[in-house]
Design a protein around this motif. Structure first.
Motif, mmCIF file in Angstrom:
data_model
loop_
_atom_site.group_PDB
_atom_site.id
_atom_site.type_symbol
_atom_site.label_atom_id
_atom_site.label_comp_id
_atom_site.label_asym_id
_atom_site.label_seq_id
_atom_site.Cartn_x
_atom_site.Cartn_y
_atom_site.Cartn_z
ATOM 1 N N TYR A 71 27.103 70.139 31.285
ATOM 2 C CA TYR A 71 28.557 69.973 31.386
ATOM 3 C C TYR A 71 29.153 69.917 29.986
ATOM 4 C CZ TYR A 71 33.150 68.553 32.891
ATOM 5 O OH TYR A 71 34.506 68.535 33.124
ATOM 6 N N ARG A 72 30.051 70.816 29.713
ATOM 7 C CA ARG A 72 30.707 70.833 28.408
ATOM 8 C C ARG A 72 32.204 70.917 28.616
ATOM 9 N NH1 ARG A 72 26.312 75.110 27.945
ATOM 10 N NH2 ARG A 72 25.127 74.584 26.081
ATOM 11 N N SER A 91 36.818 59.303 19.962
ATOM 12 C CA SER A 91 36.040 58.776 21.098
ATOM 13 C C SER A 91 35.148 57.630 20.651
ATOM 14 C CB SER A 91 35.126 59.857 21.680
ATOM 15 O OG SER A 91 35.789 61.071 21.763
ATOM 16 N N GLY A 148 22.567 66.912 25.828
ATOM 17 C CA GLY A 148 22.448 65.680 25.027
ATOM 18 C C GLY A 148 22.799 64.411 25.780
ATOM 19 N N LEU A 158 30.606 63.815 31.939
ATOM 20 C CA LEU A 158 29.969 64.157 30.657
ATOM 21 C C LEU A 158 28.443 64.125 30.684
ATOM 22 C CD1 LEU A 158 32.175 62.382 27.983
ATOM 23 C CD2 LEU A 158 32.178 64.772 28.650
ATOM 24 N N TYR A 171 31.909 66.932 16.864
ATOM 25 C CA TYR A 171 33.227 66.989 17.497
ATOM 26 C C TYR A 171 34.306 66.274 16.667
ATOM 27 C CZ TYR A 171 30.542 68.842 21.334
ATOM 28 O OH TYR A 171 29.703 69.634 22.087
ATOM 29 N N ALA A 209 23.092 63.990 28.990
ATOM 30 C CA ALA A 209 22.235 63.797 30.183
ATOM 31 C C ALA A 209 20.964 63.058 29.737
ATOM 32 C CB ALA A 209 21.886 65.138 30.801
ATOM 33 N N ALA A 212 29.174 62.986 17.390
ATOM 34 C CA ALA A 212 30.352 62.507 16.656
ATOM 35 C C ALA A 212 30.650 63.444 15.478
ATOM 36 C CB ALA A 212 30.111 61.081 16.176
ATOM 37 N N ILE A 245 38.026 65.110 18.074
ATOM 38 C CA ILE A 245 38.943 65.834 18.973
ATOM 39 C C ILE A 245 39.248 65.055 20.264
ATOM 40 C CG2 ILE A 245 38.315 68.119 18.086
ATOM 41 C CD1 ILE A 245 36.509 68.424 20.585
ATOM 42 N N GLY A 246 38.382 64.098 20.605
ATOM 43 C CA GLY A 246 38.594 63.300 21.814
ATOM 44 C C GLY A 246 38.316 64.104 23.089
ATOM 45 N N ILE A 247 38.346 63.398 24.210
ATOM 46 C CA ILE A 247 38.019 64.040 25.501
ATOM 47 C C ILE A 247 39.097 63.635 26.507
ATOM 48 C CG2 ILE A 247 36.232 64.262 27.299
ATOM 49 C CD1 ILE A 247 34.354 62.873 25.106
ATOM 50 N N ASP A 275 34.363 57.768 16.676
ATOM 51 C CA ASP A 275 34.798 58.834 15.758
ATOM 52 C C ASP A 275 36.297 59.065 15.870
ATOM 53 O OD1 ASP A 275 35.455 60.910 17.759
ATOM 54 O OD2 ASP A 275 33.302 60.938 18.173
ATOM 55 N N GLY A 323 25.100 73.012 20.256
ATOM 56 C CA GLY A 323 24.899 72.094 21.395
ATOM 57 C C GLY A 323 24.124 72.758 22.523
#
Ligand code: ADP
Length: 433
Positions: free
Chosen positions: A373-374, A414, A389, A368, A331, A391, A328, A358-360, A355, A385
């Motif tokens: 996976y980024r 998010s 994390g 995710l 990002y 996973a 959080a 920037i959101g996803i 938070d 990063g």
């Protein structure tokens, strides 16, 4: 009009004409009509008795049991009977075919009723569990006394299944899955997954060993980099490269640590035993770390139920909380707000991080928790990063029968929520001293 009905009507009309003719000759209308009615009723009763005897299956009464209307009824009944028999034969053939097919399935299949009593089993189950026909009616728990299996039977999670690495003296990996059918009947399907399981185990062991082996040389390199950094002046040409080397070796260290945490989570037995975890205390410590990480650039709100304690694995749970809160921070641009909630409701305990970052985008949400996976690789790397994390979060939560829910809006922020089941909530009565 059917043949039987028209024959019956013809008979009534003809016999009535005969009776009327007799009445006209004898002029004894009343007696002739009474005689006719007695004859008609007797005839019907006789047909009825024959019909009834035929229905009961009496060999003395051939088909059709009688003529006229009763004969027609007999014909209809026997036609329907033939249809039903044909249908029953077809159903029997189908179920025999199904049974024969299930007998050649390599997976062991056992059908149980609502009381877990064995109703039926196939040839593979017979072989694997050394079953005899007399075992029908026996409780499934007496056949497989493994505590994990008993627990699985109670919780009944067909999608998840259960993996046992030994079964009935066989040191092989089996996947057991229960499926409900016909209201309270269930089907236990036992699949031999030894090859697949061994391959996965080799992969897990390889990652764990490689990570472990890389740790020592990296510690040595790190040590030298620090010594060199200490012995250099601010103006040295090597200051910048050494700073980058330190950052990269720190990153490698984080990746190795995360890989080791992941393989520990995946392994059958954790070295740590489950214990009472006071999430509020963990969050208190975390609060200081994230404040440092944010460098006072974010607004934090912590709503923590200090009495809410769960039973679980302390270190893995710490890494869940750390990963979610630090994500959080990483990002969410400066000036954003981060809200951390730890609370309980009738469904269980929940840890929620919201938070205003920037959101996803929605197409990334389902992926995710995949390793490495980024959404934005550069941003992930720049903020330290590892791509592992979430996973780790997923695996730790699985260990606690918990689930992760993510909702997000691009550019708005998010929410990551972990739902822990009621069964692992220990107490909400213990007040901190
Ligand atoms: P990383 O180390 O890259 O952060 P994670 O597994 O923790 O790896 O997260 C995977 C990806 O999910 C991140 O790279 C990032 O794109 C996205 N992500 C995770 N948390 C957030 C968040 N709070 N806001 C926006 N994106 C996030």
């Amino acid at each position: 009009m059917s043949n039987g009905v028209s024959r019956e009507l013809t008979w009534i009309v003809t016999s009535l004409w005969v009776a009327l003719f007799l009445g006209w000759i004898t002029e004894q209308w009343i007696w002739v009509l009474v005689g006719y009615l007695v004859f008609y009723i007797t005839r019907q009763l006789f047909s009825m008795v024959r019909f009834e005897q035929w229905m009961r299956g009496s060999a003395k009464v051939p088909y059709p049991p009688t003529s006229g209307l009763w004969g027609e009824l007999g014909y209809l009944v026997s036609y329907k009977q033939r249809l039903l028999q044909k249908h029953a034969d077809m159903q029997l053939a189908k179920s025999e075919q199904f049974l024969a097919a299930s007998m050649v399935v390599p997976d062991a299949i056992i059908s149980i009723d609502g009381d877990h009593q064995i109703e039926w089993f196939n040839a593979s189950a017979k072989k694997l569990f050394k079953l005899k026909q007399s075992d029908t009616g026996r409780k499934l728990e007496t056949l497989l006394r493994h505590p994990d299996f008993i627990q699985y039977l109670k919780t009944f999670q067909p999608r998840k299944g259960l993996i046992l690495t030994t079964l009935k003296g066989n040191s092989r990996a089996y996947q057991l899955r229960l499926f409900r059918y016909f209201e309270d009947h269930s089907l236990l399907i036992v699949k031999d997954i030894h090859e697949l399981y061994s391959l996965a185990q080799i992969r897990r062991d390889f990652i764990a060993n490689a990570s472990h082996e890389l740790r020592t040389p990296l510690t040595v390199l790190n040590g030298y980099i620090e010594v060199m950094q200490d012995s250099l002046t601010e103006m040295s040409l090597w200051t910048k490269p050494l700073k980058q080397m330190a950052q990269q070796s720190h990153r490698m260290r984080s990746i190795i640590d995360d890989l080791l945490t992941l393989s520990a989570m995946e392994s059958e037995t954790l070295t740590e035993k489950p214990q009472k975890v006071r999430i509020a205390e963990v969050l208190q410590m975390l609060q200081q770390d994230v404040a440092q990480m944010s460098q006072d650039n974010h607004q934090f709100v912590f709503n923590i139920d200090t009495n809410l304690v769960i039973k679980g694995y302390l270190e893995p749970l710490k890494s869940v909380l750390t990963n979610l809160v630090s994500n959080a921070v990483r990002y969410t641009p400066d000036g954003g707000k981060i809200e951390v909630n730890w609370y309980q409701d009738e469904k269980g305990a929940h840890f929620k991080v919201t938070d205003t970052g920037i959101g996803i985008a929605s197409e990334h949400l389902s992926r995710l928790t995949e390793r490495f996976y980024r959404v934005d690789t550069a941003r992930s790397r720049d903020t330290g990063g590892t791509g592992l994390g979430l996973a780790i979060v997923k695996h730790v939560l699985e260990r606690h029968q918990a689930k992760l829910y993510v909702s997000s809006q691009l550019g708005k922020g998010s929410t990551f929520r972990c739902d822990f089941p009621k069964s692992i909530v220990v107490s909400d009565l213990i007040k901190p001293s």
